[in-house]
Scaffold this motif. Structure first.
Motif, PDB file in Angstrom:
ATOM      1  N   GLU A  90      -6.170   9.797  73.898  1.00  0.00           N
ATOM      2  CA  GLU A  90      -5.039  10.241  74.717  1.00  0.00           C
ATOM      3  C   GLU A  90      -4.390   9.079  75.469  1.00  0.00           C
ATOM      4  OE1 GLU A  90      -8.257  11.217  74.668  1.00  0.00           O
ATOM      5  OE2 GLU A  90      -8.848  10.675  76.680  1.00  0.00           O
ATOM      6  N   ILE A  91      -5.125   7.983  75.621  1.00  0.00           N
ATOM      7  CA  ILE A  91      -4.573   6.894  76.425  1.00  0.00           C
ATOM      8  C   ILE A  91      -3.454   6.121  75.736  1.00  0.00           C
ATOM      9  CG2 ILE A  91      -6.199   5.069  75.724  1.00  0.00           C
ATOM     10  CD1 ILE A  91      -6.254   4.440  78.852  1.00  0.00           C
ATOM     11  N   VAL A  92      -3.384   6.185  74.401  1.00  0.00           N
ATOM     12  CA  VAL A  92      -2.391   5.338  73.721  1.00  0.00           C
ATOM     13  C   VAL A  92      -0.975   5.898  73.734  1.00  0.00           C
ATOM     14  CG1 VAL A  92      -4.056   4.197  72.212  1.00  0.00           C
ATOM     15  CG2 VAL A  92      -2.878   6.242  71.420  1.00  0.00           C
ATOM     16  N   GLN A  93      -0.792   7.072  74.302  1.00  0.00           N
ATOM     17  CA  GLN A  93       0.562   7.617  74.370  1.00  0.00           C
ATOM     18  C   GLN A  93       1.517   6.634  75.026  1.00  0.00           C
ATOM     19  OE1 GLN A  93       1.271  11.455  76.062  1.00  0.00           O
ATOM     20  NE2 GLN A  93      -0.505  12.276  74.994  1.00  0.00           N
ATOM     21  N   GLY A  94       2.694   6.513  74.424  1.00  0.00           N
ATOM     22  CA  GLY A  94       3.681   5.622  75.013  1.00  0.00           C
ATOM     23  C   GLY A  94       3.563   4.183  74.535  1.00  0.00           C
ATOM     24  N   LEU A  95       2.557   3.891  73.705  1.00  0.00           N
ATOM     25  CA  LEU A  95       2.478   2.544  73.135  1.00  0.00           C
ATOM     26  C   LEU A  95       3.203   2.560  71.789  1.00  0.00           C
ATOM     27  CD1 LEU A  95      -1.176   1.346  73.881  1.00  0.00           C
ATOM     28  CD2 LEU A  95       0.821   1.311  75.348  1.00  0.00           C
ATOM     29  N   PRO A  96       3.805   1.422  71.404  1.00  0.00           N
ATOM     30  CA  PRO A  96       4.672   1.437  70.224  1.00  0.00           C
ATOM     31  C   PRO A  96       3.933   1.414  68.889  1.00  0.00           C
ATOM     32  CG  PRO A  96       4.584  -0.770  71.136  1.00  0.00           C
ATOM     33  CD  PRO A  96       3.786   0.107  72.059  1.00  0.00           C
ATOM     34  N   GLY A  97       4.534   2.033  67.884  1.00  0.00           N
ATOM     35  CA  GLY A  97       4.066   1.906  66.502  1.00  0.00           C
ATOM     36  C   GLY A  97       2.709   2.532  66.254  1.00  0.00           C
ATOM     37  N   ASP A  98       2.216   2.339  65.029  1.00  0.00           N
ATOM     38  CA  ASP A  98       0.953   2.967  64.642  1.00  0.00           C
ATOM     39  C   ASP A  98      -0.256   2.081  64.915  1.00  0.00           C
ATOM     40  OD1 ASP A  98       2.343   5.125  63.722  1.00  0.00           O
ATOM     41  OD2 ASP A  98       2.518   4.332  61.675  1.00  0.00           O
ATOM     42  N   HIS A  99      -0.013   0.793  65.119  1.00  0.00           N
ATOM     43  CA  HIS A  99      -1.145  -0.134  65.249  1.00  0.00           C
ATOM     44  C   HIS A  99      -1.439  -0.505  66.685  1.00  0.00           C
ATOM     45  CE1 HIS A  99      -1.505  -0.681  61.001  1.00  0.00           C
ATOM     46  NE2 HIS A  99      -0.214  -0.916  60.901  1.00  0.00           N
ATOM     47  N   THR A 100      -0.581  -0.118  67.617  1.00  0.00           N
ATOM     48  CA  THR A 100      -0.810  -0.529  69.003  1.00  0.00           C
ATOM     49  C   THR A 100      -1.792   0.431  69.630  1.00  0.00           C
ATOM     50  OG1 THR A 100       1.463  -1.237  68.974  1.00  0.00           O
ATOM     51  CG2 THR A 100       0.327  -1.397  71.058  1.00  0.00           C
ATOM     52  N   LYS A 101      -3.008  -0.071  69.786  1.00  0.00           N
ATOM     53  CA  LYS A 101      -4.117   0.790  70.189  1.00  0.00           C
ATOM     54  C   LYS A 101      -4.770   0.258  71.447  1.00  0.00           C
ATOM     55  CE  LYS A 101      -4.300   3.385  66.483  1.00  0.00           C
ATOM     56  NZ  LYS A 101      -4.728   4.376  65.746  1.00  0.00           N
ATOM     57  N   GLY A 102      -4.088  -0.604  72.147  1.00  0.00           N
ATOM     58  CA  GLY A 102      -4.744  -1.150  73.318  1.00  0.00           C
ATOM     59  C   GLY A 102      -3.783  -1.860  74.235  1.00  0.00           C
ATOM     60  N   LEU A 103      -4.357  -2.368  75.306  1.00  0.00           N
ATOM     61  CA  LEU A 103      -3.573  -3.078  76.304  1.00  0.00           C
ATOM     62  C   LEU A 103      -4.421  -4.220  76.832  1.00  0.00           C
ATOM     63  CD1 LEU A 103      -1.354  -1.661  79.067  1.00  0.00           C
ATOM     64  CD2 LEU A 103      -3.351  -2.974  79.756  1.00  0.00           C
ATOM     65  N   VAL A 104      -3.807  -5.399  76.950  1.00  0.00           N
ATOM     66  CA  VAL A 104      -4.548  -6.514  77.519  1.00  0.00           C
ATOM     67  C   VAL A 104      -3.997  -6.846  78.881  1.00  0.00           C
ATOM     68  CG1 VAL A 104      -5.381  -7.522  75.369  1.00  0.00           C
ATOM     69  CG2 VAL A 104      -3.159  -8.209  76.229  1.00  0.00           C
ATOM     70  N   GLY A 105      -4.878  -6.805  79.855  1.00  0.00           N
ATOM     71  CA  GLY A 105      -4.517  -7.129  81.220  1.00  0.00           C
ATOM     72  C   GLY A 105      -4.643  -8.626  81.422  1.00  0.00           C
ATOM     73  N   LEU A 106      -3.676  -9.174  82.173  1.00  0.00           N
ATOM     74  CA  LEU A 106      -3.705 -10.607  82.488  1.00  0.00           C
ATOM     75  C   LEU A 106      -3.745 -10.834  83.993  1.00  0.00           C
ATOM     76  CD1 LEU A 106      -1.150 -11.981  79.872  1.00  0.00           C
ATOM     77  CD2 LEU A 106      -3.544 -12.633  80.060  1.00  0.00           C
ATOM     78  N   ALA A 107      -4.087  -9.780  84.741  1.00  0.00           N
ATOM     79  CA  ALA A 107      -4.113  -9.906  86.202  1.00  0.00           C
ATOM     80  C   ALA A 107      -5.287 -10.780  86.640  1.00  0.00           C
ATOM     81  CB  ALA A 107      -4.190  -8.533  86.843  1.00  0.00           C
ATOM     82  N   ARG A 108      -5.307 -11.023  87.956  1.00  0.00           N
ATOM     83  CA  ARG A 108      -6.312 -11.914  88.544  1.00  0.00           C
ATOM     84  C   ARG A 108      -7.650 -11.186  88.706  1.00  0.00           C
ATOM     85  NH1 ARG A 108      -3.804 -15.571  92.926  1.00  0.00           N
ATOM     86  NH2 ARG A 108      -2.148 -14.070  92.658  1.00  0.00           N
ATOM     87  N   THR A 109      -8.298 -10.828  87.590  1.00  0.00           N
ATOM     88  CA  THR A 109      -9.589 -10.140  87.667  1.00  0.00           C
ATOM     89  C   THR A 109     -10.581 -10.862  86.757  1.00  0.00           C
ATOM     90  OG1 THR A 109      -9.142  -8.708  85.769  1.00  0.00           O
ATOM     91  CG2 THR A 109      -8.474  -7.866  87.925  1.00  0.00           C
ATOM     92  N   PRO A 110     -11.884 -10.688  87.005  1.00  0.00           N
ATOM     93  CA  PRO A 110     -12.871 -11.379  86.160  1.00  0.00           C
ATOM     94  C   PRO A 110     -12.957 -10.820  84.743  1.00  0.00           C
ATOM     95  CG  PRO A 110     -13.949 -10.109  87.913  1.00  0.00           C
ATOM     96  CD  PRO A 110     -12.482  -9.983  88.132  1.00  0.00           C
ATOM     97  N   VAL A 111     -12.337  -9.675  84.483  1.00  0.00           N
ATOM     98  CA  VAL A 111     -12.426  -9.067  83.155  1.00  0.00           C
ATOM     99  C   VAL A 111     -11.090  -9.104  82.408  1.00  0.00           C
ATOM    100  CG1 VAL A 111     -14.421  -7.563  83.464  1.00  0.00           C
ATOM    101  CG2 VAL A 111     -12.203  -6.836  84.352  1.00  0.00           C
ATOM    102  N   SER A 112     -10.112  -9.847  82.951  1.00  0.00           N
ATOM    103  CA  SER A 112      -8.821  -9.937  82.254  1.00  0.00           C
ATOM    104  C   SER A 112      -8.996 -10.747  80.980  1.00  0.00           C
ATOM    105  CB  SER A 112      -7.790 -10.620  83.149  1.00  0.00           C
ATOM    106  OG  SER A 112      -8.114 -11.999  83.274  1.00  0.00           O
ATOM    107  N   LEU A 113      -8.017 -10.670  80.082  1.00  0.00           N
ATOM    108  CA  LEU A 113      -8.044 -11.475  78.858  1.00  0.00           C
ATOM    109  C   LEU A 113      -8.140 -12.950  79.221  1.00  0.00           C
ATOM    110  CD1 LEU A 113      -7.579 -11.336  75.686  1.00  0.00           C
ATOM    111  CD2 LEU A 113      -5.228 -11.961  76.206  1.00  0.00           C
ATOM    112  N   LEU A 114      -7.362 -13.366  80.230  1.00  0.00           N
ATOM    113  CA  LEU A 114      -7.386 -14.765  80.655  1.00  0.00           C
ATOM    114  C   LEU A 114      -8.784 -15.198  81.067  1.00  0.00           C
ATOM    115  CD1 LEU A 114      -6.115 -17.459  81.626  1.00  0.00           C
ATOM    116  CD2 LEU A 114      -5.974 -16.392  83.865  1.00  0.00           C
TER     117      LEU A 114
END
Ligand code: NAG
Ligand code: NAG
Ligand code: NAG
Length: 440
Positions: free
Chosen positions: A167-191
């Motif tokens: 249910e979380i992927v609603q509003g994401l584009p296309g058929d392959h977009t299945k996630g989100l990468v956060g780049l905020a100032r947190t220890p678990v961000s992609l960065l």
């Protein structure tokens, strides 16, 4: 020009096949002066920017880039992977994760569901859907770069993310977009995760494209140089301004007393063709509840302004455009000022409309982030261009949310070690853009 791009596309294709064969290199062996690179695409329908995770991560998936998001999450519903591991409730990994909670589940165990699940939050900014989902880890594959070419693929084991339901992927584009990468100032961000896996500097740079039909944009992790084909390294064109801390959290998950982990900048003034736009400047600082200020966002397509600022900007812009004999036409929602594009001269930076400058503190001097036509206007239909700003209402949490359209085709660097934001002016001025193909 067109033919050289076609050649590059051909090269890209051939070498993509080759890189797959030498994937799986040890992260500790990243050669000196190499960084990590992800190409960025834009979906022109939804106006979202996303990166791809290639083969090693179960199958290839796309994930939307969110500068302000705290976590990385993927839809795990059809996730099959022998290397996937869940964090259990009592583990240190769970205790160290931001805002973790223990949750149960009433179906057979699978990724995302067990009776001893360490849940971390996953948030979809488009639907404002917030859910606690299993903290999982798996191996992902990333590519290295010298800032110019894409060099080799490396595996990152134990990459952590929230393993969410569909249910979380609603509003994401296309058929392959299945996630989100956060780049905020947190220890678990992609960065944070990529920079610590490779021992890289805690900084990233984005070059977000206005379209990915003729090339892709860039996410660099670990620092420059930043070559922008066909021009050279753009590092020396970066203008710097301090990142400002909003003392009150703006994220969906926080504990009392937490500062915001989003990226705020200290805009002091807005100028249109060099003239200051008059409005209550206290809107540009934070009140005791952390309301106010200016942040940058890749999930807001067009900059939103507090109503008070919006009305003045539109008024002053319309006046400055009239002085240049640019003809105003009927507005097209959600925009408040539209013009006949035939009456605006064409320039390398889009329609020749009045420049909008965001004035900020630099190193002892004021610096200006300039929005010329390509960043300030959007073509809504044939011959109609509109001022690409949206009224954020009378009580927005943040007075100015600098959105994707305004950040496109310029290099933006976030350095978390020094807490400095670097930006270039429009790359169109340097005969390049954020749509290009890199050599492999
Ligand atoms: C989890 O616990 C519930 C309630 O005790 C039980 O019905 C369910 O079968 C358990 N699920 C798993 C995967 O063990
Ligand atoms: C863009 O998103 C729309 C809406 O989800 C989708 O229909 C379309 O296929 C996407 N385009 C691309 C190129 O992925
Ligand atoms: C950009 O290209 C144009 C035409 O090809 C050329 O005249 C101009 O000098 C170039 N500008 C820069 C900054 O390279």
């Amino acid at each position: 020009m067109a033919s050289s791009q076609q050649t590059l596309t051909g090269t890209l294709f051939i070498f993509s096949l080759l890189t797959i064969s030498y994937a799986a290199t040890d992260p500790s062996k990243l050669p000196p002066n190499t960084k990590i690179h992800f190409p960025i695409r834009k979906n022109l329908t939804t106006l979202q920017y996303y990166i791809s995770f290639d083969p090693v991560f179960p199958t290839f998936v796309d994930a939307v880039i969110d500068l302000g998001a705290q976590y990385v999450w993927f839809d795990c519903t059809s996730y099959v992977s022998s290397t996937y591991k869940r964090a259990s409730c009592g583990s240190n990994r769970c205790k160290n994760a931001l805002g973790s909670v223990c949750v149960g589940c009433n179906s057979a165990p699978r990724p995302g569901c067990s009776n001893n699940t360490c849940g971390v939050f996953a948030y979809n900014p488009y639907t404002e859907y917030l859910t606690a989902q299993e903290l999982g880890e798996d191996t992902i594959s990333v590519s290295s770069t010298d800032g110019y070419s894409v060099l080799a693929d490396y595996e990152v084991p134990k990459f952590q993310f929230s393993c969410a339901g569909s249910e979380i992927v609603q509003g994401l584009p296309g058929d392959h977009t299945k996630g989100l990468v956060g780049l905020a100032r947190t220890p678990v961000s992609l960065l944070s995760q990529i920079s610590s896996a490779f021992n890289l500097a805690k900084k990233f740079a984005l070059c977000i494209p206005s379209s990915s039909e003729n090339g892709l944009g860039d996410l660099f992790i670990g620092g420059g140089p930043y070559f922008m084909p066909p021009s050279g390294d753009q590092s020396s064109s970066l203008v710097r301004t301090p990142l400002i801390t909003n003392p009150v959290s703006t994220g969906p998950v926080s504990s009392e007393g937490d500062a915001s982990d989003e990226y705020f900048i200290g805009v002091k003034d807005i100028e249109i063709n060099g003239k200051r736009v008059a409005f209550d400047s206290s809107l540009l600082s934070f009140d005791k509840n952390g309301v106010g200020g200016t942040k940058i966002s890749t999930v807001t397509p067009y900059t939103t302004l507090h109503s008070v600022i919006y009305k003045r900007v539109v008024k002053d812009f319309v006046k400055a455009a009239a002085a240049l004999k640019i003809k105003r036409v009927k507005s097209v929602a959600p925009f408040g000022a539209c013009f006949d594009s035939k009456t605006a001269p064409k320039t390398v930076t889009g329609p020749g409309v009045p420049d909008i400058d965001l004035v900020m503190e630099g190193n002892m001097v004021l610096v200006r982030l300039r929005l010329s036509g390509s960043n300030s206007m959007v073509e809504v239909k044939k011959d109609v261009i509109c001022l690409a700003f949206v009224d954020g209402g009378a009580e927005p949490r943040t007075s100015i949310v600098l959105g994707g359209h305004q950040l496109e085709d310029r290099l933006i660097e976030v350095d978390l070690t020094t807490s400095i934001l670097g930006f270039t002016q429009s790359l169109l001025l340097s005969n390049t853009s954020c749509s290009h193909y890199r050599l492999f």
